[in-house]
Scaffold this motif. Sequence first.
Motif, short mmCIF file in Angstrom:
data_model
loop_
_atom_site.label_atom_id
_atom_site.label_comp_id
_atom_site.label_asym_id
_atom_site.label_seq_id
_atom_site.Cartn_x
_atom_site.Cartn_y
_atom_site.Cartn_z
N THR A 1 -6.23 8.28 0.62
CA THR A 1 -7.81 7.57 1.16
C THR A 1 -8.24 8.25 2.63
O THR A 1 -9.20 8.55 2.68
N ALA A 2 -7.06 8.47 3.44
CA ALA A 2 -7.32 8.97 4.73
C ALA A 2 -8.05 10.17 4.66
O ALA A 2 -9.08 10.74 5.25
N VAL B 1 0.80 -0.92 -0.12
CA VAL B 1 0.01 0.02 -0.12
C VAL B 1 0.91 1.15 -0.11
O VAL B 1 1.80 1.41 1.00
N SER B 2 0.94 1.93 -1.02
CA SER B 2 1.82 3.25 -1.17
C SER B 2 1.32 4.28 -0.05
O SER B 2 0.14 4.53 0.12
N ASN C 1 -1.15 6.92 -1.60
CA ASN C 1 -2.63 5.98 -1.80
C ASN C 1 -3.18 5.99 -0.23
O ASN C 1 -4.36 6.46 -0.14
N PHE C 2 -2.55 5.60 0.60
CA PHE C 2 -3.05 5.60 2.05
C PHE C 2 -3.49 6.98 2.56
O PHE C 2 -4.30 6.81 3.01
N SER D 1 5.79 1.73 -0.09
CA SER D 1 4.61 1.27 0.73
C SER D 1 4.63 1.92 2.29
O SER D 1 5.72 2.08 2.76
#
Lengths: 460, 482, 252
Positions: free
Chosen positions: C101-102, C93-94, C97-98, C141
């Motif tokens: 999303t948050a 999970v990059s 991206n993380f 990640s």
Amino acid sequence: MKERLIELYNREKDVIRGSSSPLVNRLRQHAFTRFRDKGFPGTNLESWRFTDLTPLLNTEFEINLANRFGNIDTEKLFTCDVYDLDTFSITILNGWFVHKYAPLSKLSDGTIIGSLAKAMEVYPELLDQYIGRAAKPDNYEMAALNTAFFQDGLFIYVPEGVKVNKPIQLINIVDSPNPVFLQPRHILIAGKGSEITLVHCDHSLTHNVSFTNTVMEVFAEEDARVDHYKIQNKGRNSALVTTTFIRQEKNSKVTTNIVTLNGGFTRNTIDNEISDKGCVSDHYGLYLVDSNQHVDNQINIDHASPGSLSNQLYKGILDDKAKAVFSGKVLVRRHSQQTEAHQNNNNILLTDDAKVNTQPHLEIYADDVKCSHGATVGQLDPEAMFYIRSRGLCERSARQLMMIAFASEVVDKIEIEALRKRIHSMVEKRLKGELSICDQCVLHCNSKEPTTFNIDLSKL
Amino acid sequence: MADKNDKLLKEVGSSDYKYGFYTDIEMDQAPRGLTEDTIRFISAKKNEPEFMLEFRLRAFRHWKTLKEPEWAHVEYPPIDYQDLIYYSAPRKKPKYESLDEVDPELLETFEKLGIPLEEQKMLAGVAVDAVMDSVSVGSTFKETLAEHGIIFCSFSEALQKHPDLIKKYMGTVIPYTDNFFSALNSAVFSDGSFVYIPRGVRCPLELSTYFRINAANTGQFERTLIVAEEGSYVSYMEGCTAPIRDENQLHAAIVEIIAHKDAEVKYSTVQNWWPGDKQGKGGVYNFVSKRGICEGENSRISWTQVETGSAITWKYPSLILKGDNSSGEFYSVAVTNNRQQADTGTKMIHLGKNTRSTIISKGISGGESNNSYRGLVKTSKNAVNSRNFSQCDSLLLGDMCGAHTFPYLDVGNKSSIVEHEATTSKISEDQLFYCLQRGIDMEGAIGLIVNGYAKEVLSKLPMEFAVEAQKLLSISLEGSVG
Amino acid sequence: MLSIRNLSVSIGGKPIIKKLSLEVREGEVHAIMGPNGSGKSTLASVIAGRDRFDVDEGEIEYMGQNLFKMPAEMRAREGIFLGFQYPVEIPGVSMANFMRTAINEKRKYLGLDPLSGAEFLKLMEEKKKIVDIQSKLTKRSVNEGFSGGEKKKNEIFQMALLEPRLAILDETDSGLDIDALKVVANGVNKLRRKDNATVVITHYQRLLDYIIPDFVHVLFDGKIIKSGGKELAYELEEKGYEWVKKEAASNQ
């Protein structure tokens, strides 16, 4: 062979039954029916796909339904020459318990050791509580056959809290001029909190043809600890099928360690049922095979209860046209949370004619688990080889070092120091081609035809 | 109006195919059941060459001698093969007049996957009344391929136009004698695709977009054949991220790939057949035989699959590494949820020298599902210096599912190295909490972590499908943690 | 902003926090110090909503709401940020991206439109400067293969992106060399505003040279046994924890 056995059972039912209890005879009858219907396992069965019994069954085996030995001087038969290995020694000759003094001894702490046939006579109630409780003849064809026919074997009962201070050494000898078919049965009961170590040696004294189909049932009750070592060093014409059923209660710890140094045909099955929490179940194995030898190890671990740990490590080196099969299966049942199970099988092939089939299988129905498995087949690590050689060792020595190191991982798990040293030296000899059959693990037999086995390192 | 739409549908699906999926001939349904007459009927309707009919009949006769396999780790009620319809005319009329009539749950899934409205209609079987981009895409696509001498058409069309190629290659990788379902498929297959890449040609397009549209109408018994001549390259994509509902419960496809010297074939699948409802009722049984052969030296085939669908999946895309120095790869993500059962994996058969194979399998099980990896790695005596590495991990979500790993390693020479590693674990509570603490909800967190877990495989997919596959994974796992 | 009253927490029947009370107001920086095993990290986890602990009594009110009624992700969206002592790795999970999303989950919760990719990248570039984080880290990640220092910087970077109202930094200084420590402290200071608050958990005074606390509390055996101003930290550094323990014992 199947027909002969069926006919024999029907004809000699009374002899086979001997003094067995009604319960045991019911087990026999059930197992017999199963054998009659299913026969010997064929390669059409998943667990026998790579191991074919049929060629072995063409021999006209002799089956002896009576103990012809009685009292003999077991020390004359052999003497154990492992320096410093202090054991309580027991001999099974051609499937029958043989003894110098008495067939069954009860020690002052309540421990009972001796002949199973005798134990069935003297302690039928005790036996009925255990016998057949661990074995699963419905799932294992060869165990069914053994259950129908067994008459004798080793019986050990360790009462609650007793720690047997010396290892029990079981020496299983096959010595017969004619081809024999043997089916001993061993029962080991380790009561609550007890501790016992069993060193189990399988030997043939000659290269004569034999077929041994052994079943052993091991009961490790709460907090008990059982260490079971098996040293298999048999002649090239012997076939050995062993099926060991282990039932573990709460917080018990069972370790098995099978070292197969020689044997024409060897098939070891371990069925371990973990029926309560806190158990530890470790299974180690090492096989060093060459010529046309066939070795097959099957380990089935059933985590039927949460919170236990199991571990399998089997390693093998194969030369010539040897063939090895490993099948490890870990079943983690639905409610067996917090299970940890690991499985590993590593093999080194020395020739293009040697063959390995390995199947480390995991079947998992619980989510809070830590399980892993791995299998490798290959050669010695070239990096490590280079490293050793760069320190000035010749290639041959480097190989030997690496192979010994490869095997040591299993041998080092042996907790009896004298035995560990002995096995180390035997493995070393075996790998250097210096181990002969009269140089057996714990015997000194003066065989007339010493044969050297040679794993040829230059083939690496 | 309905007729016009129908035509459009046909064009979208088959473009200018003369004997494609959607011929104009009015076709009846074959009578229920399977006999030699059924097979003759199918073959006649498709106007097949004689050799094809004979092939079908031989397969059928063999099939009758076989028993359905039982070894897979799946359970399903017995299938009555005499109660199926083996041939029916392609769907003529759209099922619905507008999207309003379509199951809202299905539409919701389409939304989540980000499928354009027009495509949603296509997939759900709604009358389409707008000119879709795909039509033009379809035709320019065909032109480009033709320029390179690439053949890419339906299997039926290939039988008419290139019977020699079909005759030469069909059944050479998966003979009808291979297994129960391959025999069945060989006897009754409806249609499928044929791809031929001439010598030295690098297929300039991903053979994918096209199939995305077409996938909704794929048949029950598909047959795909891909031939890559010396030095050629193709990337082929099959399947669809949208959940495909189909009244046909049993699907038994065959895919054969042949890679000649120095050729490379990449085959990717995203498969999302209808898995049935939460109780597992009504889902598709997907019993597929897929195999490729690296026939020539230095050839290379890779399988990449993302499996989220089907009630039952039974599928082992395999490779025979025959050419020296050839290599094969298998990358798989299999997700099971609710009552789904998947038994999937691969076989890598090393025959040539210095052959290489890699297996990366990521199984994810949730709900009450069962997910098994079953794989064989075999190196023959002559496959000297071959190498395999397998990594098969399982992730469990919830305590009612199962994750199983059944590798088989057969090694028959001393210079090969075969390694298998696997782990089984549950999703880490620490990872979940870390995500929650950053404000991501439980389902979002699971989606993220699972996608991260599967990334190694997803990254092997063609770009546009990788994005969809990611969304698909998250959606498939909704409600998996009870 | 945060008021903890009479809180008792246990795990598996073993009491860890015993009748603890603490009041944190907007604009304040609190330091919680104490030897290992005194319950500092547990307190941080309980505030953030980790469910492995049993709350036996007491209450925590945050911005006028009962915190126990909110699941962990709600607390995060309402502005509680926990800087983890051991940030977990999430393979595959990059970071980008993380965090995207948050942030978008939080924005959705607050009724705002999600940030587009471009907007997010711009924001990320801006915030990277605060903690001097290298670009390549955001492509990797989450925490995977990060050094100890990188992990801690990464926590502050996430804090910068999420702009919490209440940040709890659990041993953010442990394992940092002096340069990294300055970077982390500097980041925290830059993020200080009148309307937010920070709780720094540490057992060394060192960090407090850079993040000047308004209050220092000594946590021992699940209780705050002494509170004071920043001088208390120096006193502890000089004399150790023993004298506070003794003082506390004699007070009882």
